[in-house]
Scaffold this active site. Structure first.
Site, short mmCIF file in Angstrom:
data_model
loop_
_atom_site.label_atom_id
_atom_site.label_comp_id
_atom_site.label_asym_id
_atom_site.label_seq_id
_atom_site.Cartn_x
_atom_site.Cartn_y
_atom_site.Cartn_z
N ARG A 243 -7.37 11.20 0.62
CA ARG A 243 -6.29 10.52 -0.11
C ARG A 243 -6.36 9.01 0.08
O ARG A 243 -5.90 8.25 -0.78
CB ARG A 243 -4.91 11.05 0.33
N HIS A 250 -5.80 -1.89 -1.72
CA HIS A 250 -4.45 -2.04 -1.18
C HIS A 250 -4.39 -2.72 0.18
O HIS A 250 -3.36 -3.31 0.52
CB HIS A 250 -3.75 -0.68 -1.13
N1 LIG Z 1 4.61 5.92 -4.01
C1 LIG Z 1 3.43 5.61 -4.48
O1 LIG Z 1 2.47 6.38 -4.45
C2 LIG Z 1 3.25 4.26 -5.15
C3 LIG Z 1 2.13 4.04 -5.96
C4 LIG Z 1 2.00 2.80 -6.58
C5 LIG Z 1 2.99 1.83 -6.43
N2 LIG Z 1 4.07 2.09 -5.66
C6 LIG Z 1 5.16 1.11 -5.54
O2 LIG Z 1 5.73 0.92 -6.83
C7 LIG Z 1 6.35 -0.37 -6.89
C8 LIG Z 1 5.98 -1.05 -8.17
O3 LIG Z 1 6.44 -0.25 -9.24
P1 LIG Z 1 6.55 -0.84 -10.73
O4 LIG Z 1 5.36 -1.66 -11.03
O5 LIG Z 1 6.90 0.29 -11.59
O6 LIG Z 1 7.74 -1.89 -10.58
P2 LIG Z 1 9.31 -1.80 -10.85
O7 LIG Z 1 9.87 -0.52 -10.49
O8 LIG Z 1 9.85 -3.04 -10.21
O9 LIG Z 1 9.39 -1.98 -12.43
C9 LIG Z 1 8.91 -3.15 -13.02
C10 LIG Z 1 9.96 -3.84 -13.91
O10 LIG Z 1 10.03 -3.14 -15.15
C11 LIG Z 1 11.39 -2.80 -15.46
N3 LIG Z 1 11.32 -1.56 -16.22
C12 LIG Z 1 10.99 -0.34 -15.75
N4 LIG Z 1 10.86 0.52 -16.77
C13 LIG Z 1 11.14 -0.15 -17.90
C14 LIG Z 1 11.16 0.20 -19.26
N5 LIG Z 1 10.79 1.40 -19.69
N6 LIG Z 1 11.52 -0.75 -20.14
C15 LIG Z 1 11.84 -2.00 -19.73
N7 LIG Z 1 11.81 -2.41 -18.46
C16 LIG Z 1 11.46 -1.48 -17.55
C17 LIG Z 1 12.07 -2.74 -14.13
O11 LIG Z 1 13.45 -2.96 -14.24
C18 LIG Z 1 11.38 -3.85 -13.36
O12 LIG Z 1 11.96 -5.09 -13.68
C19 LIG Z 1 5.86 -1.12 -5.66
O13 LIG Z 1 6.91 -1.16 -4.71
C20 LIG Z 1 4.73 -0.26 -5.14
O14 LIG Z 1 4.57 -0.37 -3.74
C21 LIG Z 1 4.22 3.29 -5.02
O1 LIG Z 2 -0.63 7.68 -3.36
C1 LIG Z 2 -1.34 7.08 -2.57
O2 LIG Z 2 -1.84 7.63 -1.58
C2 LIG Z 2 -1.63 5.65 -2.77
O3 LIG Z 2 -2.20 5.02 -1.90
C3 LIG Z 2 -1.19 5.02 -4.06
C4 LIG Z 2 -0.99 3.52 -4.00
O4 LIG Z 2 -1.22 3.03 -5.31
C5 LIG Z 2 0.43 3.10 -3.62
O5 LIG Z 2 0.58 1.72 -3.77
C6 LIG Z 2 0.92 3.56 -2.28
O6 LIG Z 2 2.31 3.34 -2.15
C7 LIG Z 2 0.27 2.84 -1.13
O7 LIG Z 2 0.51 3.57 0.01
P1 LIG Z 2 0.47 2.97 1.46
O8 LIG Z 2 0.39 4.20 2.30
O9 LIG Z 2 -0.73 2.08 1.58
O10 LIG Z 2 1.74 2.21 1.65
ZN LIG Z 3 -0.53 0.96 -5.48
#
Ligand SMILES: NC(=O)c1ccc[n+]([C@@H]2O[C@H](COP(=O)([O-])OP(=O)(O)OC[C@H]3O[C@@H](n4cnc5c(N)ncnc54)[C@H](O)[C@@H]3O)[C@@H](O)[C@H]2O)c1
Ligand SMILES: O=C(O)C(=O)C[C@@H](O)[C@H](O)[C@H](O)COP(=O)(O)O
Ligand SMILES: [Zn+2]
Length: 371
Positions: A243, A250
Site C-alpha cells: 500500500r 508524498h
Molecule cells: N484518505 C486518503 O486516502 C487521502 C487521499 C488523498 C488525499 N487525502 C486528503 O484529502 C485532502 C485534499 O482533498 P481535496 O483536494 O478534495 O480538497 P478539499 O476537500 O479541500 O476540496 C477542495 C475545494 O473544493 C471545494 N469543493 C469540493 N467539492 C466541490 C464541488 N463539487 N463543487 C465546488 N466546490 C467543491 C471544497 O469546498 C474546497 O474548497 C487533503 O487533506 C489530503 O491529505 C486523503
Molecule cells: O491511501 C493511501 O494509502 C495513500 O497513501 C493515498 C494518498 O494519496 C493520501 O494522500 C494519504 O492520505 C496519504 O497517507 P499518509 O499515510 O502518508 O498520511
Molecule cells: Zn495524496
C-alpha cells in the site's frame, strides 16, 4: 452509467459506485446501510453545501431517512484538532447514536475529518463517503485512511476506518474549480506512474479531456484509479507493504505542505505534483531510473498545470534540513530511517527503506533548497 468497484476486505468489504446522477439516487443506495431509526448526519463544507446538499438531503429524506446537515468551513485548516473538536461537538449536540450513520459529503478534507470523527465518536460509528472532488473520488474516499493534520505534519493523528459505501457522482464535478480538478489529476496520474504504464500513456493523450470534464474520459480516469486503489487496499489494508506505493510523491509532498502550513497557498494535489516530480528526479539522480523517464513523467504532470518544482511553490527557498526533519515524521519511517517510494521506470514504483539522508540532502540542494 453506473460502474461498481468492490473493495474486498472480508467483513469490512464495500462497494465504490461510480456514475452520473448519483446524488438524486443516493437515498436508494444509502438506505440499506441505515439502522432501524434511519438517522444520518451529513457532514459537508460551505462550498459543497451551497451547490449540492439540498439535492442530497431530498434524496435521503425521500428514501425515509431523518437527515441533519453539519456545514463546516472549507479548506485544509478544517482538517485539524480544532475542526475535529467542533465537528465532534456538533455530532454530540445532535445526540447521534452509535447505530446512526455519518455521511461525508465533500472533498478529501471532509472525508478525512468526518471519517476520523466517525472512527472515534462514541468509540466508532459507521460512515459513508460521497466524494465531490476528483481527488476524493479517485483516492481519499477509498481505503479507510482518516486523519487530521497538526502543525508538526500531515495526517499525523488518525485511524484506519473503512466506509460502508462510496458513491461517486461524476456530475458534481461540474461545479469544481479548475484548480481543484488539476489537484485531483495529480492523484490520477499517480496510479499510472506507480503501476500502469498503459494508463499513463492514455492520460498523456487525454489530459485535456479529463480536465475539460468529458464524461467518457472521467469514467475511465476515475474507474481505473479506483480499481487500482481497491486492489492494493484489499491486499494490504494497513500499509504493511505494498500500500505504501500509493504514497508516491508524498514524502516529498507532505514535507512541503508542512513547511507551507496547510492552507490555500499550496493544495495537497499540487504538493503531490511537485513530490512525484522529485521522486522521479531523485530516482534518476541515484541511477535507479532512466533520466528520460523522469523528463517524461515531469512533462506529463506539468501538462495538467501542476507545479513540479520548489520554485513554483514559493519564491523564498525551502531549507533542506527543515524538509528532511518533516520527512522524519513520515509514517513510513522505520527505526528513525527514512522510507521513500522511488521508481525504476514509469509504471514501476518500489518502496525504498533506509534512504541515506546525505544524498537526499545533496539532491534537495540541486532542487533549489538551501543548506
Ligand atoms: N484518505 C486518503 O486516502 C487521502 C487521499 C488523498 C488525499 N487525502 C486528503 O484529502 C485532502 C485534499 O482533498 P481535496 O483536494 O478534495 O480538497 P478539499 O476537500 O479541500 O476540496 C477542495 C475545494 O473544493 C471545494 N469543493 C469540493 N467539492 C466541490 C464541488 N463539487 N463543487 C465546488 N466546490 C467543491 C471544497 O469546498 C474546497 O474548497 C487533503 O487533506 C489530503 O491529505 C486523503
Ligand atoms: O491511501 C493511501 O494509502 C495513500 O497513501 C493515498 C494518498 O494519496 C493520501 O494522500 C494519504 O492520505 C496519504 O497517507 P499518509 O499515510 O502518508 O498520511
Ligand atoms: Zn495524496
Amino acid at each position: 452509467m453506473i460502474r461498481t468497484v468492490p473493495v474486498g476486505l472480508g467483513d469490512r468489504a464495500y462497494d465504490v459506485v461510480i456514475g452520473t446522477g448519483m446524488i438524486d439516487k443516493a437515498g436508494e443506495h444509502v438506505l440499506p446501510f441505515l439502522s432501524k431509526r434511519r438517522r444520518c448526519a451529513v457532514v459537508t463544507d460551505a462550498n459543497v453545501g451551497e451547490h449540492h446538499v439540498e439535492r442530497l438531503s431530498v434524496s435521503l429524506e425521500k428514501a425515509g431517512a431523518a437527515v441533519d446537515v453539519i456545514v463546516l468551513p472549507p479548506g485544509e485548516e478544517t482538517k485539524s484538532f480544532e475542526g475535529l473538536a467542533h465537528l465532534s461537538d456538533q455530532l454530540l449536540a445532535l445526540n447521534l447514536e452509535r447505530g446512526d450513520m455519518i455521511v461525508a459529503f465533500g472533498g478529501g478534507v471532509i472525508g478525512d475529518l468526518a471519517g476520523f470523527a466517525a472512527a472515534i465518536y462514541k468509540r466508532g460509528v459507521d460512515f459513508i463517503q460521497i466524494p465531490t472532488t476528483l481527488l476524493a473520488q479517485v483516492d481519499s474516499s477509498v481505503g479507510g485512511k482518516t486523519a487530521i493534520d497538526t502543525p508538526r505534519g500531515k495526517n499525523l493523528i488518525g485511524a484506519f476506518h473503512q466506509p460502508r459505501l462510496v458513491l461517486a457522482d461524476l456530475d458534481v464535478l461540474a461545479t469544481l474549480p479548475a484548480r481543484e480538478l488539476a489537484c485531483g489529476y495529480a492523484e490520477v496520474i499517480k496510479y499510472g506512474l506507480l503501476g500502469d504504464f498503459e494508463f499513463f500513456e492514455w492520460l498523456e493523450k487525454n489530459v485535456h479531456a479529463v480536465l475539460e470534464r468529458d464524461t467518457q474520459a472521467l469514467v475511465r480516469a476515475v474507474g481505473r484509479s479506483v480499481e487500482m486503489k481497491a486492489e492494493i487496499v484489499a491486499e494490504d489494508e494497513k500499509e504493511a507493504g505494498r500500500r505504501a506505493l500509493l504514497n508516491l510523491g508524498h514524502t516529498f509532498g507532505h514535507a512541503i505542505e508542512a513547511e507551507m502550513g496547510f492552507g490555500d497557498a499550496l493544495k495537497h494535489g499540487e504538493a503531490v505534483g511537485v513530490g512525484m516530480a522529485q521522486a522521479f528526479r531523485f530516482s534518476a539522480a541515484q541511477g535507479l531510473c532512466p533520466a528520460q523517464d523522469a523528463v517524461r513523467a515531469v512533462a506529463a504532470i506539468k501538462a495538467a498545470g501542476l507545479p513540479t518544482t520548489l520554485a513554483e511553490v514559493r519564491s523564498q527557498p525551502f531549507g533542506a534540513d527543515a524538509l528532511i526533519a518533516h520527512m522524519g515524521q513520515d509514517k513510513k519511517a522505520e527505526g528513525g530511517a527514512l522510507t521513500f517510494v522511488l521508481v525504476r521506470r514509469i509504471g514501476e514504483a518500489f518502496v525504498a527503506k533506509g534512504v541515506d539522508p546525505a544524498p537526499l540532502r545533496a539532491f534537495l540542494l540541486t532542487e533549489g533548497a538551501t543548506g
